[in-house]
Design a protein around this motif. Sequence first.
Motif, PDB file in Angstrom:
ATOM      1  N   ALA A   1       5.655  13.585  -1.970  1.00 56.26           N
ATOM      2  CA  ALA A   1       5.593  14.823  -2.762  1.00 56.26           C
ATOM      3  C   ALA A   1       5.916  16.031  -1.882  1.00 56.26           C
ATOM      4  CB  ALA A   1       4.197  14.964  -3.371  1.00 56.26           C
ATOM      5  N   LYS A   2       5.447  15.968  -0.643  1.00 59.58           N
ATOM      6  CA  LYS A   2       5.689  17.079   0.294  1.00 59.58           C
ATOM      7  C   LYS A   2       7.172  17.145   0.676  1.00 59.58           C
ATOM      8  CE  LYS A   2       3.692  19.134   4.380  1.00 59.58           C
ATOM      9  NZ  LYS A   2       3.116  18.871   5.665  1.00 59.58           N
ATOM     10  N   ARG A   3       7.736  15.988   1.015  1.00 61.15           N
ATOM     11  CA  ARG A   3       9.147  15.956   1.430  1.00 61.15           C
ATOM     12  C   ARG A   3      10.075  16.375   0.300  1.00 61.15           C
ATOM     13  NH1 ARG A   3       8.260  11.293   4.566  1.00 61.15           N
ATOM     14  NH2 ARG A   3       8.953   9.923   2.905  1.00 61.15           N
ATOM     15  N   LEU A   4       9.717  16.003  -0.947  1.00 61.58           N
ATOM     16  CA  LEU A   4      10.569  16.357  -2.092  1.00 61.58           C
ATOM     17  C   LEU A   4      10.228  17.745  -2.631  1.00 61.58           C
ATOM     18  CD1 LEU A   4      10.583  12.946  -4.044  1.00 61.58           C
ATOM     19  CD2 LEU A   4      12.438  13.894  -2.665  1.00 61.58           C
ATOM     20  N   ASP A   5       9.238  18.369  -1.991  1.00 59.75           N
ATOM     21  CA  ASP A   5       8.792  19.705  -2.379  1.00 59.75           C
ATOM     22  C   ASP A   5       8.393  19.762  -3.863  1.00 59.75           C
ATOM     23  OD1 ASP A   5       8.140  22.301  -1.786  1.00 59.75           O
ATOM     24  OD2 ASP A   5      10.126  23.097  -2.249  1.00 59.75           O
ATOM     25  N   LEU A   6       7.611  18.743  -4.293  1.00 61.18           N
ATOM     26  CA  LEU A   6       7.159  18.716  -5.687  1.00 61.18           C
ATOM     27  C   LEU A   6       6.039  19.728  -5.866  1.00 61.18           C
ATOM     28  CD1 LEU A   6       6.953  14.849  -6.369  1.00 61.18           C
ATOM     29  CD2 LEU A   6       8.888  16.374  -6.750  1.00 61.18           C
ATOM     30  N   ARG A   7       6.178  20.564  -6.889  1.00 65.00           N
ATOM     31  CA  ARG A   7       5.145  21.579  -7.157  1.00 65.00           C
ATOM     32  C   ARG A   7       4.889  21.698  -8.644  1.00 65.00           C
ATOM     33  NH1 ARG A   7       7.070  26.605  -3.370  1.00 65.00           N
ATOM     34  NH2 ARG A   7       7.996  25.291  -1.773  1.00 65.00           N
ATOM     35  N   GLY A   8       3.894  22.470  -8.989  1.00 68.05           N
ATOM     36  CA  GLY A   8       3.614  22.753 -10.403  1.00 68.05           C
ATOM     37  C   GLY A   8       2.972  21.578 -11.099  1.00 68.05           C
ATOM     38  N   LYS A   9       3.585  21.190 -12.235  1.00 67.98           N
ATOM     39  CA  LYS A   9       2.971  20.169 -13.090  1.00 67.98           C
ATOM     40  C   LYS A   9       3.677  18.831 -12.991  1.00 67.98           C
ATOM     41  CE  LYS A   9       0.967  22.110 -17.249  1.00 67.98           C
ATOM     42  NZ  LYS A   9       1.186  22.221 -18.692  1.00 67.98           N
ATOM     43  N   ALA A  10       2.889  17.768 -12.939  1.00 71.18           N
ATOM     44  CA  ALA A  10       3.459  16.422 -13.001  1.00 71.18           C
ATOM     45  C   ALA A  10       2.921  15.742 -14.254  1.00 71.18           C
ATOM     46  CB  ALA A  10       3.061  15.620 -11.776  1.00 71.18           C
TER      47      ALA A  10
ATOM     48  N   GLY B   1       0.783  -1.232   0.000  1.00 71.50           N
ATOM     49  CA  GLY B   1       0.000   0.000   0.000  1.00 71.50           C
ATOM     50  C   GLY B   1       0.818   1.288   0.000  1.00 71.50           C
ATOM     51  N   THR B   2       2.044   1.233  -0.525  1.00 74.25           N
ATOM     52  CA  THR B   2       2.909   2.426  -0.459  1.00 74.25           C
ATOM     53  C   THR B   2       2.470   3.554  -1.413  1.00 74.25           C
ATOM     54  OG1 THR B   2       4.428   1.344  -1.965  1.00 74.25           O
ATOM     55  CG2 THR B   2       5.014   1.287   0.365  1.00 74.25           C
ATOM     56  N   LEU B   3       1.568   3.237  -2.368  1.00 72.14           N
ATOM     57  CA  LEU B   3       1.078   4.312  -3.246  1.00 72.14           C
ATOM     58  C   LEU B   3       0.397   5.396  -2.400  1.00 72.14           C
ATOM     59  CD1 LEU B   3      -0.467   2.679  -6.461  1.00 72.14           C
ATOM     60  CD2 LEU B   3       1.822   3.592  -6.120  1.00 72.14           C
ATOM     61  N   ASN B   4      -0.205   4.967  -1.283  1.00 69.95           N
ATOM     62  CA  ASN B   4      -0.876   5.926  -0.380  1.00 69.95           C
ATOM     63  C   ASN B   4       0.082   6.974   0.165  1.00 69.95           C
ATOM     64  OD1 ASN B   4      -3.215   4.442  -0.555  1.00 69.95           O
ATOM     65  ND2 ASN B   4      -2.639   3.118   1.169  1.00 69.95           N
ATOM     66  N   ARG B   5       1.366   6.670   0.079  1.00 65.52           N
ATOM     67  CA  ARG B   5       2.343   7.587   0.673  1.00 65.52           C
ATOM     68  C   ARG B   5       2.865   8.628  -0.320  1.00 65.52           C
ATOM     69  NH1 ARG B   5       6.285   3.986   4.161  1.00 65.52           N
ATOM     70  NH2 ARG B   5       7.173   6.045   4.592  1.00 65.52           N
ATOM     71  N   ILE B   6       2.278   8.650  -1.528  1.00 58.91           N
ATOM     72  CA  ILE B   6       2.712   9.620  -2.539  1.00 58.91           C
ATOM     73  C   ILE B   6       2.587  11.072  -2.036  1.00 58.91           C
ATOM     74  CG2 ILE B   6       2.121  10.575  -4.829  1.00 58.91           C
ATOM     75  CD1 ILE B   6       1.809   7.686  -5.791  1.00 58.91           C
ATOM     76  N   PRO B   7       1.462  11.462  -1.398  1.00 59.20           N
ATOM     77  CA  PRO B   7       1.361  12.859  -0.934  1.00 59.20           C
ATOM     78  C   PRO B   7       2.488  13.232   0.039  1.00 59.20           C
ATOM     79  CG  PRO B   7      -0.793  11.809  -0.884  1.00 59.20           C
ATOM     80  CD  PRO B   7       0.196  10.729  -1.177  1.00 59.20           C
ATOM     81  N   GLU B   8       2.812  12.296   0.919  1.00 57.45           N
ATOM     82  CA  GLU B   8       3.876  12.533   1.904  1.00 57.45           C
ATOM     83  C   GLU B   8       5.245  12.694   1.201  1.00 57.45           C
ATOM     84  OE1 GLU B   8       6.132   9.100   4.351  1.00 57.45           O
ATOM     85  OE2 GLU B   8       3.977   8.909   4.239  1.00 57.45           O
TER      86      GLU B   8
ATOM     87  N   ARG C   1      -3.860   5.517 -12.330  1.00 58.02           N
ATOM     88  CA  ARG C   1      -5.003   6.359 -11.934  1.00 58.02           C
ATOM     89  C   ARG C   1      -4.848   6.807 -10.479  1.00 58.02           C
ATOM     90  NH1 ARG C   1      -8.848   3.056 -13.206  1.00 58.02           N
ATOM     91  NH2 ARG C   1      -9.240   3.855 -15.291  1.00 58.02           N
ATOM     92  N   ALA C   2      -4.459   5.851  -9.629  1.00 58.78           N
ATOM     93  CA  ALA C   2      -4.271   6.166  -8.200  1.00 58.78           C
ATOM     94  C   ALA C   2      -3.137   7.169  -8.018  1.00 58.78           C
ATOM     95  CB  ALA C   2      -3.975   4.878  -7.434  1.00 58.78           C
ATOM     96  N   VAL C   3      -2.055   6.982  -8.774  1.00 57.72           N
ATOM     97  CA  VAL C   3      -0.913   7.903  -8.674  1.00 57.72           C
ATOM     98  C   VAL C   3      -1.366   9.315  -9.044  1.00 57.72           C
ATOM     99  CG1 VAL C   3       1.353   8.505  -9.682  1.00 57.72           C
ATOM    100  CG2 VAL C   3       0.835   6.112  -9.129  1.00 57.72           C
ATOM    101  N   SER C   4      -2.094   9.437 -10.169  1.00 55.15           N
ATOM    102  CA  SER C   4      -2.570  10.747 -10.624  1.00 55.15           C
ATOM    103  C   SER C   4      -3.452  11.394  -9.563  1.00 55.15           C
ATOM    104  CB  SER C   4      -3.382  10.611 -11.915  1.00 55.15           C
ATOM    105  OG  SER C   4      -2.592  10.034 -12.911  1.00 55.15           O
ATOM    106  N   SER C   5      -4.339  10.589  -8.976  1.00 56.75           N
ATOM    107  CA  SER C   5      -5.263  11.159  -7.997  1.00 56.75           C
ATOM    108  C   SER C   5      -4.527  11.607  -6.718  1.00 56.75           C
ATOM    109  CB  SER C   5      -6.395  10.159  -7.758  1.00 56.75           C
ATOM    110  OG  SER C   5      -6.581   9.895  -6.424  1.00 56.75           O
ATOM    111  N   PHE C   6      -3.547  10.830  -6.282  1.00 57.10           N
ATOM    112  CA  PHE C   6      -2.757  11.238  -5.109  1.00 57.10           C
ATOM    113  C   PHE C   6      -1.977  12.527  -5.387  1.00 57.10           C
ATOM    114  CE2 PHE C   6      -2.932   6.673  -3.580  1.00 57.10           C
ATOM    115  CZ  PHE C   6      -3.648   6.978  -2.422  1.00 57.10           C
TER     116      PHE C   6
ATOM    117  N   SER D   1      -2.255  16.285  -3.754  1.00 54.53           N
ATOM    118  CA  SER D   1      -1.074  16.976  -3.216  1.00 54.53           C
ATOM    119  C   SER D   1      -0.915  18.379  -3.803  1.00 54.53           C
ATOM    120  CB  SER D   1       0.187  16.173  -3.520  1.00 54.53           C
ATOM    121  OG  SER D   1       0.032  14.847  -3.144  1.00 54.53           O
ATOM    122  N   GLY D   2      -1.884  18.780  -4.646  1.00 52.95           N
ATOM    123  CA  GLY D   2      -1.859  20.140  -5.192  1.00 52.95           C
ATOM    124  C   GLY D   2      -1.109  20.285  -6.502  1.00 52.95           C
ATOM    125  N   LEU D   3      -0.735  19.161  -7.135  1.00 45.98           N
ATOM    126  CA  LEU D   3      -0.050  19.262  -8.425  1.00 45.98           C
ATOM    127  C   LEU D   3      -1.054  19.210  -9.572  1.00 45.98           C
ATOM    128  CD1 LEU D   3       2.302  17.500  -6.577  1.00 45.98           C
ATOM    129  CD2 LEU D   3       3.469  17.948  -8.710  1.00 45.98           C
TER     130      LEU D   3
END
Length: 345
Positions: free
Chosen positions: A21-30, A12-19, A44-49, A53-55
């Motif tokens: 993204a925050k630690r790596l300071d990912l912003r803007g467009k993915a 279930g590590t896909l659930n940790r994508i927001p965390e 689909r799950a990756v895109s939604s997470f 996360s605001g991307l």
Amino acid sequence: MQLPREVIVGKGTLNRIPEVAKRLDLRGKALVMSDSKCYDIAGRAVSSFLEKSGLAVDFLLVKTMTTQDVLAVEDQIKELKPNVLFGVGGGTIIDAAKISSCTQNIPFISIPTTVSHDGIASPLVSMKGSDKPYSILAQAPLAIIADTDVIAQAPWRFVVSGCGDVIAKFTAVKDWKLAHVENGEYYGGYAASLALMSAKLVTENAELIVYRQDEGLRVLLEALISCGVAMSIAGSSRPCSGSEHLFSHALDLVNSHHAMHGEQCGVGSILSAYLYRSNWQRIRKTLKQIGAPTTANELGVKDADVVKALELAAKIRPERYTILHKLNLNYETCEKTAKATGIIN
Ligand SMILES: [Zn+2]
């Protein structure tokens, strides 16, 4: 030396994508790259997470990875201008994400849906349809998020191939050492130990892997990721790719209906270990235990294809010195080697 900043492996590590993204300071467009099947399984799950996360998320469908396909992906990156690229899929998708993000100077994050080879964490890519049948250097992933719930959905054969690719490091490291001793080639003890340790861990845990539980999958994933890191440290595929890989690349050329990369490397490793007069029986025993091919028949190729591939192997990459270059085997000796190891009749 490029190393991944985050490596997350487990259920279930896909659930940790927001965390992440925050630690790596990912912003803007993915930009999320996947094929239609892997999109359903994980994309689909990756895109939604990522959206959560605001991307801003764009999606790109990839099927194959010829030079043309990669150019098309690069055009898309130029047009969409993402800040980060996510490769969600098997080896082909990860490779496409790796090479196109590298040429376009953006980081990429590896989200494997299979464990068939060590490319999920390495800085190298294999380009289909190029004049080089072996891997070339691109960039290491910024992060690897491997969800064993996702990976467990792939056919078992992918796991078998991944094990073969890791077990192959026994002979890859021998070839690296040989090139160092005989040709003065750079040899990194740390990278070599890391690759060797991965091969030992998979060998020791073969029973656990065959049991098809999450724990076994984790052992294999960690081994494959360590191999990727070993290549990042070495700055080349040397710790993970020797004569057994050349045999596999040669077999791809000899027979287009060949087996999977790791399956072929495993068989190649039996041949190389025999040529080194080292414990080839242990390699064969582990492969058999995992259910990996150990004969031409099990690889789905003719006996003569194995012999031809072994003879051709050294020639496809003359600068990568291995036991095959040292021994310069003729057809008869190749045939004798394949017979002695029980790979052909
Ligand atoms: Zn490999």
